[in-house]
Design an enzyme around this catalytic site. Structure first.
Site, short mmCIF file in Angstrom:
data_model
loop_
_atom_site.label_atom_id
_atom_site.label_comp_id
_atom_site.label_asym_id
_atom_site.label_seq_id
_atom_site.Cartn_x
_atom_site.Cartn_y
_atom_site.Cartn_z
CE LYS A 37 5.43 -19.62 -27.77
NZ LYS A 37 5.92 -18.30 -27.32
CG PHE A 253 9.78 -6.77 -4.41
CD1 PHE A 253 8.59 -7.47 -4.38
CD2 PHE A 253 10.52 -6.77 -5.58
CE1 PHE A 253 8.14 -8.18 -5.49
CE2 PHE A 253 10.08 -7.48 -6.70
CZ PHE A 253 8.88 -8.18 -6.65
CB CYS A 264 10.08 -8.01 -16.40
SG CYS A 264 8.81 -8.81 -17.41
CE LYS A 327 8.22 -14.84 -9.66
NZ LYS A 327 7.35 -13.68 -9.88
N1 LIG Z 1 6.30 -11.97 -18.81
C1 LIG Z 1 5.68 -11.22 -17.94
O1 LIG Z 1 5.43 -11.61 -16.81
C2 LIG Z 1 5.28 -9.81 -18.31
C3 LIG Z 1 4.50 -9.07 -17.40
C4 LIG Z 1 4.16 -7.75 -17.73
C5 LIG Z 1 4.60 -7.20 -18.92
N2 LIG Z 1 5.35 -7.95 -19.77
C6 LIG Z 1 5.75 -7.35 -21.05
O2 LIG Z 1 4.91 -7.95 -22.03
C7 LIG Z 1 5.60 -8.12 -23.25
C8 LIG Z 1 5.59 -9.59 -23.65
O3 LIG Z 1 6.36 -10.30 -22.73
P1 LIG Z 1 6.39 -11.91 -22.69
O4 LIG Z 1 7.17 -12.28 -21.51
O5 LIG Z 1 5.01 -12.43 -22.84
O6 LIG Z 1 7.21 -12.21 -24.04
P2 LIG Z 1 7.35 -13.58 -24.82
O7 LIG Z 1 8.61 -13.52 -25.55
O8 LIG Z 1 7.08 -14.72 -23.88
O9 LIG Z 1 6.12 -13.57 -25.87
C9 LIG Z 1 6.11 -12.86 -27.06
C10 LIG Z 1 5.33 -13.69 -28.10
O10 LIG Z 1 5.15 -12.91 -29.29
C11 LIG Z 1 5.28 -13.78 -30.41
N3 LIG Z 1 5.58 -12.96 -31.60
C12 LIG Z 1 6.77 -12.46 -32.03
N4 LIG Z 1 6.61 -11.74 -33.14
C13 LIG Z 1 5.29 -11.79 -33.45
C14 LIG Z 1 4.49 -11.21 -34.47
N5 LIG Z 1 5.03 -10.44 -35.42
N6 LIG Z 1 3.17 -11.46 -34.47
C15 LIG Z 1 2.60 -12.24 -33.52
N7 LIG Z 1 3.30 -12.80 -32.50
C16 LIG Z 1 4.63 -12.57 -32.48
C17 LIG Z 1 6.38 -14.73 -30.01
O11 LIG Z 1 6.34 -15.92 -30.80
C18 LIG Z 1 6.04 -14.97 -28.54
O12 LIG Z 1 5.15 -16.07 -28.39
C19 LIG Z 1 6.98 -7.52 -23.01
O13 LIG Z 1 6.97 -6.18 -23.37
C20 LIG Z 1 7.16 -7.64 -21.51
O14 LIG Z 1 8.08 -6.70 -21.00
C21 LIG Z 1 5.68 -9.23 -19.50
O1 LIG Z 2 12.50 -9.48 -2.51
C1 LIG Z 2 12.76 -9.92 -3.64
C2 LIG Z 2 11.78 -10.06 -4.66
C3 LIG Z 2 12.17 -10.53 -5.91
N1 LIG Z 2 13.46 -10.87 -6.15
C4 LIG Z 2 13.86 -11.34 -7.49
O2 LIG Z 2 13.40 -10.39 -8.45
C5 LIG Z 2 13.12 -11.03 -9.69
C6 LIG Z 2 11.77 -10.59 -10.21
O3 LIG Z 2 10.74 -11.08 -9.38
P1 LIG Z 2 9.21 -10.66 -9.60
O4 LIG Z 2 9.12 -9.20 -9.70
O5 LIG Z 2 8.41 -11.35 -8.57
O6 LIG Z 2 8.92 -11.38 -10.99
P2 LIG Z 2 8.48 -10.92 -12.44
O7 LIG Z 2 7.53 -11.95 -12.91
O8 LIG Z 2 9.70 -10.60 -13.24
O9 LIG Z 2 7.60 -9.56 -12.25
C7 LIG Z 2 8.12 -8.26 -12.43
O10 LIG Z 2 8.15 -7.91 -13.79
C8 LIG Z 2 6.87 -8.00 -14.46
C9 LIG Z 2 7.11 -7.69 -15.93
O11 LIG Z 2 7.30 -6.33 -16.17
C10 LIG Z 2 5.92 -7.02 -13.82
O12 LIG Z 2 4.66 -7.08 -14.48
C11 LIG Z 2 5.77 -7.36 -12.33
O13 LIG Z 2 4.90 -6.42 -11.71
C12 LIG Z 2 7.16 -7.31 -11.69
O14 LIG Z 2 7.07 -7.71 -10.32
C13 LIG Z 2 13.26 -12.54 -9.43
O15 LIG Z 2 14.51 -12.95 -9.93
C14 LIG Z 2 13.23 -12.66 -7.92
O16 LIG Z 2 13.98 -13.75 -7.46
C15 LIG Z 2 14.42 -10.74 -5.15
O17 LIG Z 2 15.60 -11.02 -5.36
N2 LIG Z 2 14.04 -10.26 -3.92
#
Ligand SMILES: NC(=O)c1ccc[n+]([C@@H]2O[C@H](COP(=O)([O-])OP(=O)(O)OC[C@H]3O[C@@H](n4cnc5c(N)ncnc54)[C@H](O)[C@@H]3O)[C@@H](O)[C@H]2O)c1
Ligand SMILES: O=c1ccn([C@@H]2O[C@H](COP(=O)(O)OP(=O)(O)O[C@H]3O[C@H](CO)[C@@H](O)[C@H](O)[C@H]3O)[C@@H](O)[C@H]2O)c(=O)[nH]1
Length: 437
Positions: A37, A253, A264, A327
């Site tokens: 990566k 939503f 998430c 999504k």
């Molecule tokens: N994906 C989102 O949209 C989103 C939004 C808000 C919050 N979050 C939260 O953020 C966190 C990360 O989510 P994500 O979707 O980015 O996860 P992800 O799995 O995509 O990324 C995690 C990364 O951490 C790396 N990793 C694992 N062990 C490691 C270590 N010991 N040292 C350094 N790197 C290491 C992995 O290789 C991976 O690239 C979660 O708690 C999630 O719930 C995610």
């Molecule tokens: O009216 C709606 C809106 C969303 N979805 C579904 O809900 C899921 C989640 O959608 P969305 O919340 O837009 O995507 P995420 O990227 O998972 O974001 C959520 O999860 C993230 C990780 O925690 C948070 O940071 C965001 O605020 C929160 O919206 C998807 O499968 C969508 O298809 C529906 O079915 N109906």
């Protein structure tokens, strides 16, 4: 810029945060243990699909402000502020979140710290995790490092991650000192006027799980209404529209359909229930069990509707599936409702062909047993039933006549209430949707 930043973990959250912070003018060093990566990121190749992010990444690399490494020593030496963006997935066979990646990162980072720094957790965690990790840092960091922890949950949405990072609705920080608050206020100053809630560790952790629980509840509420609409021959889309004019409810939503998936919402509501149980507050969250159950029932209902259109059985039936990502505008297939439905139908004897504009490679790796098309029309070729499971714009704009020429039978279930029903019916399609007559 007053601080040098590092971001630990370059997944969906970490790579976005790192690239956007560099774009704001910071020197950023991002780390992952996945060497492949890091190699790709150094070459300006984004390992995920996120609209607009590759441009920001390349701008950061080009300016020299954004760098990538696999070395914790380098990160410890470089950073004034270390952001933690590690995954917190659902534990196998349990509801609880696995926070071990955060522990591992602290174990790798803390012993190398040599000077004053702030470690800032951004991952979504069970309440109490920050306090536990603060103790761990105190135990592992050398005396004199003056390493302090803060919690700063992230609210970005996939598919809109760049906009959400540059213009968040709010910033929440859980801190134990004025110094930590001051540093984080300064770090986020380039974002301009953003409401900021400064609180303790526990409240900051809970804000995040509460927000996702509310969003999940809103989706399951409208999907519960969809169930009733189906029974009463009413239209959930019109019902949602009518609700949306009430400012207190709002229209966001309230899209009824196949329900929520992704990395998430599903795991976060389960982890929240598990943590509330540990705290003796499980009764407070029993409603989330129902939210989860309603959500999962939508997937089962989708399979039932598809089987109904297939004539009562999937044996000998070709099913064209539009959508694999959880999504639109994302390549993320974690707990994807679309793939869940596709796999179930295939297990029940259907010949399933899936197409997705972006998530196809991820889907292929996770589910090699399914067939995949290279275009929407290829997935529809010879289909007896078509399922729209992720509402990519490309699918919403499909011409029902062109699609009709590819299939064996003009039968479609719109799992996202995204299509113009009358246009498809006019073109001779037997059109069904979740929650609508
Ligand atoms: N994906 C989102 O949209 C989103 C939004 C808000 C919050 N979050 C939260 O953020 C966190 C990360 O989510 P994500 O979707 O980015 O996860 P992800 O799995 O995509 O990324 C995690 C990364 O951490 C790396 N990793 C694992 N062990 C490691 C270590 N010991 N040292 C350094 N790197 C290491 C992995 O290789 C991976 O690239 C979660 O708690 C999630 O719930 C995610
Ligand atoms: O009216 C709606 C809106 C969303 N979805 C579904 O809900 C899921 C989640 O959608 P969305 O919340 O837009 O995507 P995420 O990227 O998972 O974001 C959520 O999860 C993230 C990780 O925690 C948070 O940071 C965001 O605020 C929160 O919206 C998807 O499968 C969508 O298809 C529906 O079915 N109906």
């Amino acid at each position: 810029m007053p601080y040098r930043l590092t971001v630990i973990g370059t997944g969906y959250l970490g790579v976005t945060h790192a690239a956007c912070m560099a774009d704001l003018g910071y020197d950023v060093l991002a780390l992952d243990i996945d060497a492949e990566k890091i190699r790709r990121l150094r070459n300006g190749e984004l390992p995920i699909h996120e609209p607009g992010l590759e441009t920001v990444l390349r701008r950061g690399l080009g300016s020299g402000r954004l760098r990538f490494t696999t070395s914790y020593e380098e990160v410890a030496e470089f950073g004034d502020v270390h952001f933690l963006a590690l995954g917190t997935p659902q534990k196998h066979g349990e509801y609880a979140a696995d926070t071990s990646y955060l522990d591992a990162s602290i174990e790798s980072l803390a012993p190398h710290l040599t000077r004053e720094c702030l470690i800032v957790g951004k991952s979504t965690v069970p309440v109490g995790t920050a306090a536990r990790l603060a103790d761990k840092i105190a135990r592992l960091a050398p005396i004199g490092a003056q390493a302090e922890l803060a919690w700063n949950p992230e609210f970005l949405r996939e598919g809109r991650a760049v906009q959400d990072t540059f213009a968040p609705d709010r910033i929440v920080i859980g801190v134990r000192s004025e110094r930590a608050e001051k540093v984080l206020r300064e770090v986020y100053e380039p974002l301009g006027e953003v409401p900021m809630v400064v609180t303790d560790f526990a409240t900051s952790e809970l804000v995040k799980t509460a927000a996702n629980s509310f969003l999940a509840t809103k989706i399951s509420f409208i999907n519960a209404m969809a169930e009733v609409c189906e029974a009463a021959h009413a239209d959930v889309r019109q019902l949602a529209e009518a609700l949306s004019y009430d400012d207190r409810i709002g229209g966001k939503f309230l899209n009824a359909g196949l329900g929520f998936g992704g990395g998430c919402l599903p795991k976060d509501i389960r982890a929240f229930m598990a943590r509330a149980g540990e705290l003796g507050a499980d009764q407070a969250l029993t409603f989330l069990r129902e939210v989860d159950a309603i959500n999962m029932r939508r997937r089962a209902r989708m399979v039932d509707l598809a089987r109904e259109l297939a004539g009562g059985s999937f044996q000998g039936c070709t099913v064209g599936v539009l959508g694999a990502a959880f999504k639109p505008d994302s390549d993320d297939i974690r707990d994807s409702p679309a793939l869940d439905v596709a796999v179930t139908i295939s297990q029940q004897g259907g010949r399933v062909t899936v197409y997705d504009p972006i998530a196809l490679d991820n889907a292929r790796k996770a589910h090699p047993q399914l067939a995949y098309g290279e275009s929407a029309l290829e997935a529809l070729r010879g289909a007896h039933v078509v399922l729209l499971l992720t509402e990519w714009q490309e699918f919403v704009e499909l011409d029902p006549e062109v699609a009709g020429a590819a299939v064996a039978q003009r039968r479609i279930v719109d799992g996202r209430n995204a299509l113009d029903a009358s246009a498809w019916r006019t073109a001779g399609w037997h059109y069904r949707a979740l929650g609508r007559p």
